[in-house]
Design a protein around this motif. Structure first.
Motif, PDB file in Angstrom:
ATOM      1  N   ASN A   1      15.488  -9.117  -5.503  1.00 12.95           N
ATOM      2  CA  ASN A   1      14.454 -10.205  -5.926  1.00 12.95           C
ATOM      3  C   ASN A   1      13.035 -10.071  -5.335  1.00 12.95           C
ATOM      4  O   ASN A   1      12.851  -9.095  -4.436  1.00 12.95           O
ATOM      5  N   VAL A   2      12.212 -10.590  -5.821  1.00 13.97           N
ATOM      6  CA  VAL A   2      10.639 -10.526  -5.371  1.00 13.97           C
ATOM      7  C   VAL A   2      10.846 -10.941  -3.849  1.00 13.97           C
ATOM      8  O   VAL A   2       9.967  -9.970  -3.127  1.00 13.97           O
ATOM      9  N   THR A   3      11.238 -11.714  -3.399  1.00 12.65           N
ATOM     10  CA  THR A   3      11.204 -12.255  -1.818  1.00 12.65           C
ATOM     11  C   THR A   3      11.478 -11.083  -1.298  1.00 12.65           C
ATOM     12  O   THR A   3      10.889 -10.857   0.036  1.00 12.65           O
ATOM     13  N   GLN A   4      12.655 -10.545  -1.583  1.00 15.31           N
ATOM     14  CA  GLN A   4      13.263  -9.438  -0.777  1.00 15.31           C
ATOM     15  C   GLN A   4      12.109  -8.063  -0.562  1.00 15.31           C
ATOM     16  O   GLN A   4      12.276  -7.674   0.261  1.00 15.31           O
ATOM     17  N   ARG A   5      11.661  -8.078  -1.835  1.00 17.94           N
ATOM     18  CA  ARG A   5      10.848  -6.752  -1.832  1.00 17.94           C
ATOM     19  C   ARG A   5       9.516  -7.099  -0.940  1.00 17.94           C
ATOM     20  O   ARG A   5       9.051  -6.284  -0.376  1.00 17.94           O
ATOM     21  N   ARG A   6       9.104  -8.359  -1.010  1.00 17.95           N
ATOM     22  CA  ARG A   6       7.987  -8.664  -0.071  1.00 17.95           C
ATOM     23  C   ARG A   6       8.371  -8.649   1.222  1.00 17.95           C
ATOM     24  O   ARG A   6       7.584  -8.071   1.967  1.00 17.95           O
ATOM     25  N   GLN A   7       9.374  -8.910   1.719  1.00 21.64           N
ATOM     26  CA  GLN A   7       9.827  -9.036   3.342  1.00 21.64           C
ATOM     27  C   GLN A   7      10.009  -7.565   3.705  1.00 21.64           C
ATOM     28  O   GLN A   7       9.840  -7.080   4.509  1.00 21.64           O
ATOM     29  N   ASN A   8      10.653  -6.773   2.746  1.00 13.02           N
ATOM     30  CA  ASN A   8      10.888  -5.336   3.003  1.00 13.02           C
ATOM     31  C   ASN A   8       9.783  -4.518   3.234  1.00 13.02           C
ATOM     32  O   ASN A   8       9.817  -3.652   4.113  1.00 13.02           O
ATOM     33  N   LEU A   9       8.536  -4.619   2.703  1.00 13.52           N
ATOM     34  CA  LEU A   9       7.364  -4.011   2.997  1.00 13.52           C
ATOM     35  C   LEU A   9       6.219  -4.844   3.943  1.00 13.52           C
ATOM     36  O   LEU A   9       5.152  -4.176   4.286  1.00 13.52           O
ATOM     37  N   ARG A  10       6.541  -5.806   4.788  1.00 10.33           N
ATOM     38  CA  ARG A  10       5.886  -6.438   5.619  1.00 10.33           C
ATOM     39  C   ARG A  10       5.642  -5.522   6.634  1.00 10.33           C
ATOM     40  O   ARG A  10       6.362  -5.052   7.383  1.00 10.33           O
ATOM     41  N   ALA A  11       4.280  -5.359   6.868  1.00 13.66           N
ATOM     42  CA  ALA A  11       3.806  -4.672   8.123  1.00 13.66           C
ATOM     43  C   ALA A  11       4.461  -3.225   8.130  1.00 13.66           C
ATOM     44  O   ALA A  11       4.522  -2.409   9.187  1.00 13.66           O
ATOM     45  N   ALA A  12       4.586  -2.745   6.922  1.00 11.60           N
ATOM     46  CA  ALA A  12       5.014  -1.117   6.512  1.00 11.60           C
ATOM     47  C   ALA A  12       4.006  -0.198   6.759  1.00 11.60           C
ATOM     48  O   ALA A  12       3.956   1.182   6.919  1.00 11.60           O
ATOM     49  N   PHE A  13       2.845  -0.629   6.273  1.00  9.27           N
ATOM     50  CA  PHE A  13       1.750   0.319   6.342  1.00  9.27           C
ATOM     51  C   PHE A  13       0.423   0.105   7.056  1.00  9.27           C
ATOM     52  O   PHE A  13       0.390  -1.290   7.513  1.00  9.27           O
ATOM     53  N   THR A  14      -0.153   1.195   7.386  1.00 10.67           N
ATOM     54  CA  THR A  14      -1.553   0.837   8.481  1.00 10.67           C
ATOM     55  C   THR A  14      -2.345   1.923   8.067  1.00 10.67           C
ATOM     56  O   THR A  14      -2.170   2.951   7.323  1.00 10.67           O
ATOM     57  N   VAL A  15      -3.630   1.606   8.458  1.00 11.64           N
ATOM     58  CA  VAL A  15      -4.711   2.500   8.172  1.00 11.64           C
ATOM     59  C   VAL A  15      -5.229   2.824   9.631  1.00 11.64           C
ATOM     60  O   VAL A  15      -5.487   1.967  10.378  1.00 11.64           O
ATOM     61  N   PRO A  16      -5.173   4.104  10.069  1.00 17.85           N
ATOM     62  CA  PRO A  16      -5.688   4.428  11.263  1.00 17.85           C
ATOM     63  C   PRO A  16      -7.011   3.773  11.637  1.00 17.85           C
ATOM     64  O   PRO A  16      -7.943   3.764  10.827  1.00 17.85           O
ATOM     65  N   LYS A  17      -7.253   3.370  13.061  1.00 16.24           N
ATOM     66  CA  LYS A  17      -8.336   2.836  13.291  1.00 16.24           C
ATOM     67  C   LYS A  17      -9.625   3.763  13.411  1.00 16.24           C
ATOM     68  O   LYS A  17     -10.790   3.304  13.120  1.00 16.24           O
ATOM     69  N   GLN A  18      -9.373   5.104  13.249  1.00 15.72           N
ATOM     70  CA  GLN A  18     -10.645   5.852  13.165  1.00 15.72           C
ATOM     71  C   GLN A  18     -10.860   6.162  11.771  1.00 15.72           C
ATOM     72  O   GLN A  18     -12.084   6.441  11.429  1.00 15.72           O
ATOM     73  N   ALA A  19     -10.110   5.685  10.854  1.00 22.33           N
ATOM     74  CA  ALA A  19     -10.498   5.797   9.482  1.00 22.33           C
ATOM     75  C   ALA A  19     -11.795   4.989   9.025  1.00 22.33           C
ATOM     76  O   ALA A  19     -11.849   3.772   9.549  1.00 22.33           O
TER      77      ALA A  19
END
Length: 156
Positions: free
Chosen positions: A73-91
């Motif tokens: 479900n949508v709730t699981q999808r949202r929780q699954n990707l929480r804090a999964a992506f970042t942009v490096p500070k130097q970008a």
């Protein structure tokens, strides 16, 4: 598939005037299993058509997660990707208009999470282009959030 998308949406894609194209990244372990994910091929092709640089390393998926399609479900999808992506500070994305590329949009969770990270890193605007859109009762409930947060979704 990218050629078909381009044939159908080239005027719209040209008119939005992006500065940079960014494909949704895969975790490094998944890249070993599939060294050239389709989303990167799509991004490279669109970059060639639009004559806009494609940046494969400005965004990272630093946490390996189960595939979104395995979530019930949508709730699981949202929780699954929480804090999964970042942009490096130097970008440096100061004021950039980014075209985010993904292969399939279902609930919009991936695009929402990634767009948020790109905006936190200074992007002025993030538009989304996908090859396919899966429409279900669950995804229809979350479309309003997806389209508002991503500015505009372009699907082929």
């Amino acid at each position: 598939m990218t050629n078909l998308l381009w044939d159908q949406e080239k005027d719209r894609l040209r008119s939005i005037g992006v500065d940079l194209i960014v494909p949704v990244p895969h975790h490094w372990v998944d890249r070993i299993l599939s060294p050239r994910p389709p989303v990167e091929l799509i991004a490279d092709r669109l970059g060639g058509f639009l004559m806009v640089p494609v940046e494969h390393h400005i965004l990272r998926k630093h946490r390996r997660t189960p595939r979104q399609r395995t979530m019930e479900n949508v709730t699981q999808r949202r929780q699954n990707l929480r804090a999964a992506f970042t942009v490096p500070k130097q970008a440096t994305l100061d004021g950039a208009h980014i075209l985010l590329v993904d292969d399939v949009l279902t609930t919009g969770t991936t695009c929402h999470r990634v767009s948020s990270e790109l905006k936190k890193a200074g992007a002025r605007r993030v538009d989304v282009v996908v090859i396919a859109r899966h429409v279900s009762q669950q995804s229809q409930k979350s479309d309003r959030v997806t389209l508002e947060s991503s500015e505009e979704a372009i699907t082929g």
